[in-house]
Design a protein around this motif. Structure first.
Motif, PDB file in Angstrom:
ATOM      1  N   VAL A 102      32.111  71.881  83.028  1.00  0.00           N
ATOM      2  CA  VAL A 102      33.418  72.538  82.941  1.00  0.00           C
ATOM      3  C   VAL A 102      34.161  72.077  81.690  1.00  0.00           C
ATOM      4  CG1 VAL A 102      35.686  72.746  84.036  1.00  0.00           C
ATOM      5  CG2 VAL A 102      33.617  72.883  85.427  1.00  0.00           C
ATOM      6  N   ALA A 103      34.186  70.760  81.463  1.00  0.00           N
ATOM      7  CA  ALA A 103      34.888  70.215  80.289  1.00  0.00           C
ATOM      8  C   ALA A 103      34.272  70.738  78.997  1.00  0.00           C
ATOM      9  CB  ALA A 103      34.840  68.682  80.320  1.00  0.00           C
ATOM     10  N   VAL A 104      32.953  70.717  78.920  1.00  0.00           N
ATOM     11  CA  VAL A 104      32.263  71.190  77.711  1.00  0.00           C
ATOM     12  C   VAL A 104      32.479  72.689  77.525  1.00  0.00           C
ATOM     13  CG1 VAL A 104      29.990  71.535  76.667  1.00  0.00           C
ATOM     14  CG2 VAL A 104      30.557  69.341  77.722  1.00  0.00           C
ATOM     15  N   GLY A 105      32.462  73.453  78.624  1.00  0.00           N
ATOM     16  CA  GLY A 105      32.669  74.896  78.532  1.00  0.00           C
ATOM     17  C   GLY A 105      34.041  75.251  77.976  1.00  0.00           C
ATOM     18  N   ILE A 106      35.074  74.515  78.397  1.00  0.00           N
ATOM     19  CA  ILE A 106      36.429  74.760  77.887  1.00  0.00           C
ATOM     20  C   ILE A 106      36.503  74.452  76.391  1.00  0.00           C
ATOM     21  CG2 ILE A 106      38.828  73.979  78.016  1.00  0.00           C
ATOM     22  CD1 ILE A 106      38.364  73.513  81.019  1.00  0.00           C
ATOM     23  N   ILE A 107      35.927  73.323  75.985  1.00  0.00           N
ATOM     24  CA  ILE A 107      35.951  72.943  74.564  1.00  0.00           C
ATOM     25  C   ILE A 107      35.249  73.992  73.716  1.00  0.00           C
ATOM     26  CG2 ILE A 107      35.070  71.266  72.897  1.00  0.00           C
ATOM     27  CD1 ILE A 107      35.524  69.107  75.035  1.00  0.00           C
ATOM     28  N   CYS A 108      34.048  74.393  74.125  1.00  0.00           N
ATOM     29  CA  CYS A 108      33.280  75.357  73.330  1.00  0.00           C
ATOM     30  C   CYS A 108      33.952  76.732  73.304  1.00  0.00           C
ATOM     31  CB  CYS A 108      31.861  75.470  73.888  1.00  0.00           C
ATOM     32  SG  CYS A 108      30.860  74.009  73.623  1.00  0.00           S
ATOM     33  N   HIS A 109      34.583  77.127  74.399  1.00  0.00           N
ATOM     34  CA  HIS A 109      35.279  78.417  74.449  1.00  0.00           C
ATOM     35  C   HIS A 109      36.327  78.509  73.341  1.00  0.00           C
ATOM     36  CE1 HIS A 109      37.382  81.896  76.206  1.00  0.00           C
ATOM     37  NE2 HIS A 109      38.501  81.224  75.954  1.00  0.00           N
ATOM     38  N   TYR A 110      37.198  77.510  73.272  1.00  0.00           N
ATOM     39  CA  TYR A 110      38.266  77.551  72.270  1.00  0.00           C
ATOM     40  C   TYR A 110      37.744  77.230  70.876  1.00  0.00           C
ATOM     41  CZ  TYR A 110      41.629  78.043  76.033  1.00  0.00           C
ATOM     42  OH  TYR A 110      42.343  78.530  77.116  1.00  0.00           O
ATOM     43  N   TRP A 111      36.679  76.463  70.776  1.00  0.00           N
ATOM     44  CA  TRP A 111      36.108  76.137  69.469  1.00  0.00           C
ATOM     45  C   TRP A 111      35.563  77.380  68.780  1.00  0.00           C
ATOM     46  CZ3 TRP A 111      36.001  73.023  65.541  1.00  0.00           C
ATOM     47  CH2 TRP A 111      34.914  73.033  64.657  1.00  0.00           C
ATOM     48  N   TYR A 112      34.831  78.203  69.512  1.00  0.00           N
ATOM     49  CA  TYR A 112      34.282  79.424  68.917  1.00  0.00           C
ATOM     50  C   TYR A 112      35.382  80.390  68.505  1.00  0.00           C
ATOM     51  CZ  TYR A 112      29.539  78.095  70.220  1.00  0.00           C
ATOM     52  OH  TYR A 112      28.332  77.445  70.320  1.00  0.00           O
ATOM     53  N   GLN A 113      36.415  80.479  69.305  1.00  0.00           N
ATOM     54  CA  GLN A 113      37.535  81.339  68.931  1.00  0.00           C
ATOM     55  C   GLN A 113      38.213  80.826  67.660  1.00  0.00           C
ATOM     56  OE1 GLN A 113      40.138  81.739  72.349  1.00  0.00           O
ATOM     57  NE2 GLN A 113      38.867  83.349  73.245  1.00  0.00           N
ATOM     58  N   LEU A 114      38.351  79.517  67.550  1.00  0.00           N
ATOM     59  CA  LEU A 114      38.963  78.910  66.365  1.00  0.00           C
ATOM     60  C   LEU A 114      38.116  79.169  65.124  1.00  0.00           C
ATOM     61  CD1 LEU A 114      41.466  77.089  65.731  1.00  0.00           C
ATOM     62  CD2 LEU A 114      39.889  75.141  65.838  1.00  0.00           C
ATOM     63  N   LEU A 115      36.817  79.021  65.245  1.00  0.00           N
ATOM     64  CA  LEU A 115      35.941  79.271  64.107  1.00  0.00           C
ATOM     65  C   LEU A 115      36.046  80.717  63.630  1.00  0.00           C
ATOM     66  CD1 LEU A 115      32.572  77.404  64.856  1.00  0.00           C
ATOM     67  CD2 LEU A 115      34.297  76.829  63.147  1.00  0.00           C
ATOM     68  N   ASP A 116      36.029  81.658  64.572  1.00  0.00           N
ATOM     69  CA  ASP A 116      36.092  83.066  64.189  1.00  0.00           C
ATOM     70  C   ASP A 116      37.458  83.442  63.615  1.00  0.00           C
ATOM     71  OD1 ASP A 116      33.508  83.616  64.824  1.00  0.00           O
ATOM     72  OD2 ASP A 116      33.930  84.375  66.826  1.00  0.00           O
ATOM     73  N   LYS A 117      38.491  82.726  64.028  1.00  0.00           N
ATOM     74  CA  LYS A 117      39.827  83.009  63.514  1.00  0.00           C
ATOM     75  C   LYS A 117      39.957  82.585  62.054  1.00  0.00           C
ATOM     76  CE  LYS A 117      44.740  82.019  64.314  1.00  0.00           C
ATOM     77  NZ  LYS A 117      45.722  81.327  65.204  1.00  0.00           N
ATOM     78  N   TYR A 118      39.472  81.396  61.723  1.00  0.00           N
ATOM     79  CA  TYR A 118      39.648  80.866  60.370  1.00  0.00           C
ATOM     80  C   TYR A 118      38.442  81.127  59.464  1.00  0.00           C
ATOM     81  CZ  TYR A 118      43.796  78.522  62.089  1.00  0.00           C
ATOM     82  OH  TYR A 118      45.041  78.257  62.624  1.00  0.00           O
ATOM     83  N   LEU A 119      37.299  81.495  60.052  1.00  0.00           N
ATOM     84  CA  LEU A 119      36.118  81.840  59.260  1.00  0.00           C
ATOM     85  C   LEU A 119      35.548  83.157  59.769  1.00  0.00           C
ATOM     86  CD1 LEU A 119      34.351  78.355  59.027  1.00  0.00           C
ATOM     87  CD2 LEU A 119      35.473  79.576  57.156  1.00  0.00           C
ATOM     88  N   PRO A 120      36.264  84.257  59.540  1.00  0.00           N
ATOM     89  CA  PRO A 120      35.763  85.550  60.017  1.00  0.00           C
ATOM     90  C   PRO A 120      34.586  86.029  59.168  1.00  0.00           C
ATOM     91  CG  PRO A 120      37.746  85.862  58.708  1.00  0.00           C
ATOM     92  CD  PRO A 120      37.546  84.376  58.823  1.00  0.00           C
ATOM     93  N   GLY A 121      33.783  86.914  59.736  1.00  0.00           N
ATOM     94  CA  GLY A 121      32.673  87.491  58.991  1.00  0.00           C
ATOM     95  C   GLY A 121      31.341  86.872  59.375  1.00  0.00           C
ATOM     96  N   ARG A 122      30.261  87.488  58.827  1.00  0.00           N
ATOM     97  CA  ARG A 122      28.902  87.058  59.149  1.00  0.00           C
ATOM     98  C   ARG A 122      28.049  86.870  57.901  1.00  0.00           C
ATOM     99  NH1 ARG A 122      27.718  88.015  64.658  1.00  0.00           N
ATOM    100  NH2 ARG A 122      29.391  89.133  65.741  1.00  0.00           N
ATOM    101  N   SER A 123      28.678  86.610  56.790  1.00  0.00           N
ATOM    102  CA  SER A 123      27.916  86.357  55.573  1.00  0.00           C
ATOM    103  C   SER A 123      27.198  85.019  55.683  1.00  0.00           C
ATOM    104  CB  SER A 123      28.834  86.356  54.353  1.00  0.00           C
ATOM    105  OG  SER A 123      29.727  85.254  54.402  1.00  0.00           O
ATOM    106  N   MET A 124      26.171  84.816  54.846  1.00  0.00           N
ATOM    107  CA  MET A 124      25.406  83.577  54.885  1.00  0.00           C
ATOM    108  C   MET A 124      26.295  82.365  54.610  1.00  0.00           C
ATOM    109  SD  MET A 124      22.306  84.015  55.771  1.00  0.00           S
ATOM    110  CE  MET A 124      21.097  85.310  55.985  1.00  0.00           C
ATOM    111  N   ARG A 125      27.242  82.533  53.712  1.00  0.00           N
ATOM    112  CA  ARG A 125      28.130  81.422  53.376  1.00  0.00           C
ATOM    113  C   ARG A 125      29.017  81.051  54.565  1.00  0.00           C
ATOM    114  NH1 ARG A 125      32.127  81.208  48.067  1.00  0.00           N
ATOM    115  NH2 ARG A 125      32.855  79.057  48.391  1.00  0.00           N
ATOM    116  N   VAL A 126      29.563  82.052  55.225  1.00  0.00           N
ATOM    117  CA  VAL A 126      30.424  81.804  56.387  1.00  0.00           C
ATOM    118  C   VAL A 126      29.621  81.171  57.511  1.00  0.00           C
ATOM    119  CG1 VAL A 126      31.754  82.932  58.200  1.00  0.00           C
ATOM    120  CG2 VAL A 126      32.107  83.584  55.821  1.00  0.00           C
ATOM    121  N   VAL A 127      28.427  81.697  57.772  1.00  0.00           N
ATOM    122  CA  VAL A 127      27.586  81.156  58.848  1.00  0.00           C
ATOM    123  C   VAL A 127      27.210  79.710  58.556  1.00  0.00           C
ATOM    124  CG1 VAL A 127      25.325  81.345  59.951  1.00  0.00           C
ATOM    125  CG2 VAL A 127      26.693  83.398  59.566  1.00  0.00           C
ATOM    126  N   ALA A 128      26.887  79.410  57.290  1.00  0.00           N
ATOM    127  CA  ALA A 128      26.537  78.032  56.922  1.00  0.00           C
ATOM    128  C   ALA A 128      27.716  77.086  57.156  1.00  0.00           C
ATOM    129  CB  ALA A 128      26.094  77.978  55.470  1.00  0.00           C
TER     130      ALA A 128
END
Length: 238
Positions: A102-128
């Protein structure tokens, strides 16, 4: 002669009616089965749409993490029972692992949203960039949260949790570098945000088994409960 012919006509008429009734009844039941399947598919699509919507995504992600963390521990305990490393299955241990999920699921949920907010897109540079940040920030964070959560559930002192982190966390972190950079490339490049934790947990089922093994392996800094201390021996001798 007319009587047998009349009987024959009656029999033929009844036969035609019986065949027609069976045909229509069969078609009706087939239509009912088809309708039932269609309704079931519609309900499944509706459930899927709601479960992975923004409104319920956090609960879905936490539920997935909880379930697969529990399953990983169950598999690990079965392996330990088979190898005679433990004497019996511990449901308390599985519940603790579920809570850590449960704890890990909450952390990862908001972490992925944060990444997509500040690093949008799917280019190789963004993914790296996402992969590097995930390994350098999120992995140490959730490994620490994992040990702290279990330490609280096991009613350990703060220094005991810290010693366990120093002893065991590096094993999990090293395993992270062997598994997740490639897996996260697929995750960040192809998988939509709302499916990422589901993908993570499916990929990490084997890693969850290893996590349970590392966590519940004997700690060198903890005294064995079966071994009496020097003080106890002196007391017994006195």
């Amino acid at each position: 002669m007319q009587l047998p012919r009349r009987k024959l006509r009656i029999l033929l008429t009844l036969g035609k009616y019986t065949i027609y009734r069976h045909a229509t009844t069969g078609a009706g039941s087939g239509a009912s089965v088809g309708t039932g399947r269609t309704v079931a598919l519609q309900k499944m699509r509706e459930w899927h749409r709601n479960a992975f919507s923004n409104k319920f995504l956090l609960f879905t992600n936490v539920g997935i993490s909880l379930t697969l963390s529990s399953l990983g521990d169950v598999l690990e305990q079965q392996l330990e029972l088979y190898n005679k490393e433990i004497e019996e299955y511990s449901s308390i241990r599985t519940r603790h692992m579920a809570t850590s999920g449960v704890a890990v699921g909450i952390i990862c949920h908001y972490w992925y949203q944060l990444l997509d907010k500040y690093l949008p897109g799917r280019s190789m540079r963004v993914v790296a960039k996402k992969i590097v940040l995930d390994q350098l920030i999120c992995s140490p964070l959730y490994i620490s949260a994992f040990f702290v959560t279990l330490g609280i559930l096991e009613k350990k002192e703060a220094h005991e949790v810290w010693e366990e982190i120093k002893e065991k966390a590096w094993k999990l972190y090293a395993a992270e570098w062997t598994v997740w950079p490639v897996a996260q490339f697929v995750n960040f490049y192809w998988i939509p945000t709302h499916y990422r934790i589901f993908y993570d947990n499916v990929i990490s089922l084997g890693y969850d088994v290893f996590t349970s093994k590392v966590k519940h392996s004997p700690s060198t800094h903890m005294p064995s409960p079966a071994a009496p201390s020097v003080k106890m021996l002196k007391t017994q001798q006195a």
